[in-house]
Design a protein around this motif. Structure first.
Motif, PDB file in Angstrom:
ATOM      1  N   ALA A 231      -6.094  -3.532  -4.706  1.00  0.00           N
ATOM      2  CA  ALA A 231      -5.522  -3.978  -6.238  1.00  0.00           C
ATOM      3  C   ALA A 231      -3.812  -2.936  -5.966  1.00  0.00           C
ATOM      4  CB  ALA A 231      -6.239  -3.562  -7.325  1.00  0.00           C
ATOM      5  N   ASP A 232      -3.429  -1.910  -4.766  1.00  0.00           N
ATOM      6  CA  ASP A 232      -2.971  -0.872  -4.641  1.00  0.00           C
ATOM      7  C   ASP A 232      -1.464  -0.655  -4.241  1.00  0.00           C
ATOM      8  OD1 ASP A 232      -4.402  -0.441  -2.235  1.00  0.00           O
ATOM      9  OD2 ASP A 232      -4.318   1.102  -2.590  1.00  0.00           O
ATOM     10  N   LEU A 233      -1.329  -2.604  -4.102  1.00  0.00           N
ATOM     11  CA  LEU A 233       0.000  -3.361  -3.128  1.00  0.00           C
ATOM     12  C   LEU A 233      -0.166  -2.956  -1.483  1.00  0.00           C
ATOM     13  CD1 LEU A 233       2.816  -2.017  -5.880  1.00  0.00           C
ATOM     14  CD2 LEU A 233       1.906  -4.574  -4.912  1.00  0.00           C
ATOM     15  N   SER A 234      -1.679  -2.682  -1.167  1.00  0.00           N
ATOM     16  CA  SER A 234      -1.718  -1.860   0.626  1.00  0.00           C
ATOM     17  C   SER A 234      -1.488  -3.912   0.812  1.00  0.00           C
ATOM     18  CB  SER A 234      -2.821  -1.089   0.736  1.00  0.00           C
ATOM     19  OG  SER A 234      -2.297   0.175   0.128  1.00  0.00           O
ATOM     20  N   HIS A 235      -1.961  -4.508   0.573  1.00  0.00           N
ATOM     21  CA  HIS A 235      -2.374  -6.570   0.540  1.00  0.00           C
ATOM     22  C   HIS A 235      -1.251  -6.603   0.183  1.00  0.00           C
ATOM     23  CE1 HIS A 235      -6.471  -5.053   1.670  1.00  0.00           C
ATOM     24  NE2 HIS A 235      -6.028  -4.676   2.644  1.00  0.00           N
ATOM     25  N   HIS A 236      -0.692  -7.342   1.248  1.00  0.00           N
ATOM     26  CA  HIS A 236       0.614  -7.982  -0.135  1.00  0.00           C
ATOM     27  C   HIS A 236      -0.057  -9.720   0.151  1.00  0.00           C
ATOM     28  CE1 HIS A 236       4.036  -9.787  -1.419  1.00  0.00           C
ATOM     29  NE2 HIS A 236       5.317  -9.016  -0.720  1.00  0.00           N
ATOM     30  N   PRO A 237       0.641  -9.868  -0.962  1.00  0.00           N
ATOM     31  CA  PRO A 237      -0.007 -11.438  -1.816  1.00  0.00           C
ATOM     32  C   PRO A 237       0.609 -12.293  -0.609  1.00  0.00           C
ATOM     33  CG  PRO A 237      -0.339 -10.292  -3.206  1.00  0.00           C
ATOM     34  CD  PRO A 237       0.694  -9.357  -2.441  1.00  0.00           C
TER      35      PRO A 237
END
Ligand code: GDD
Ligand code: MN
Length: 260
Positions: free
Chosen positions: A119-125
């Motif tokens: 949830a920390d924006l390390s993985h981009h949708p």
């Protein structure tokens, strides 16, 4: 021969329940949070945007573990903004670990596909449509985001953190030969029943869970497709990976080595 097929096909497909009521695929995103107050609104906004633009049916399940920073209050606000059919807050009392957070979230998922991500924006949708394309391409049971193949990569980690991740992957490759390139990553797409079966077999509770899942997937002959992703280190907040998680990883790895 051709005419027989031609005359039979329409009759058969009229009786086909799939044809009368086509089931639309639904994607349930499991978002575990621990102190992600600053990141949550943005990741949720990006997810909603990405799914709406691709016309996909989805829900976002937030599993907050009693974060002291008030992440849960933020999640409640988001539930109001986007609607409780899209944002489902399924919190737990206290920090019980990443692995069990997914188990908890899965119990509430109504989609036939599950996406797990940080949830920390390390993985981009923006990678999710690529995962879905890949899944359809080979009807894969699992699609795993990989930092260690093709255009994949890691941005913003210091040398120590890079070595921990590389080391964990390297040791696991040597000991267990699971045949996937990113064993500790946690940006993945699963068929729901596949995730359910795997979760029942998994014993680990913390970060090592990801590795155990992919190792067990190979043992059960599930097919794994890979999509290169870029992992960008968080801007807000801190990583929860500490010495304890590294020790549990090594323990988990040795247990798997000894028992499988
Ligand atoms: N509910 C819940 N409970 N969420 C948690 C917990 C927990 O005990 N621990 C961590 N999280 C959440 C965080 O809030 C974040 O959304 C996500 O899980 C990942 O945690 P981070 O602390 O940001 O992990 P990281 O960046 O150090 O580690 C990343 O890389 C690892 C190595 O590749 C993650 O992708 C890990 O899953 C991965 O193993
Ligand atoms: Mn992180």
């Amino acid at each position: 021969m051709a005419s027989v097929e031609g005359s039979r096909t329409p009759a058969r497909s009229r009786r086909d329940p799939e044809r009368r009521a086509p089931r639309q695929d639904k994607y349930s995103v499991l978002l575990p949070t621990y102190n992600e107050r600053e990141n949550l609104p943005l990741i949720v906004w990006l997810l909603v945007k990405s799914f709406s633009e691709s016309g996909l049916n989805y829900e976002i399940i937030i599993i907050d573990d009693g974060s002291p920073d008030g992440t849960k209050d933020v999640a409640e606000q988001l539930e109001k903004i986007y609607g409780s059919d899209k944002i489902l807050l399924r919190p737990r009392e206290k920090k019980l670990g990443l692995g069990t957070a997914y188990i908890h979230g899965l119990k509430h998922a109504t989609g036939n596909y599950i996406v797990i991500m940080d949830a920390d924006l390390s993985h981009h949708p923006r990678f999710i449509p690529e995962f879905i394309r890949k899944q359809k391409e080979g009807n894969f049971d699992i699609v795993s985001g990989t930092r260690y193949r093709g255009n994949g990569g890691v941005y913003g980690w210091d040398l120590k953190r890079k070595l921990i991740s590389r080391g964990a992957n390297f040791l696991t490759q040597i000991l267990l030969r699971p045949g996937a390139s990113d064993l500790t990553g946690s940006f993945r797409l699963y068929k729901k029943e596949v995730l359910q079966t795997l979760i029942e077999k998994c014993i680990s509770k913390g970060y090592v869970f990801q590795m155990e899942m992919i190792v067990r997937a190979r043992q059960l002959n599930y097919t794994v497709g890979e999509v290169p992703i870029s992992f960008v280190d968080r801007v807000y907040g801190e990583s929860k990976l500490g010495g304890n998680e590294i020790v549990s990883f090594l323990k988990g790895l040795l247990t798997l080595f000894a028992t499988t």
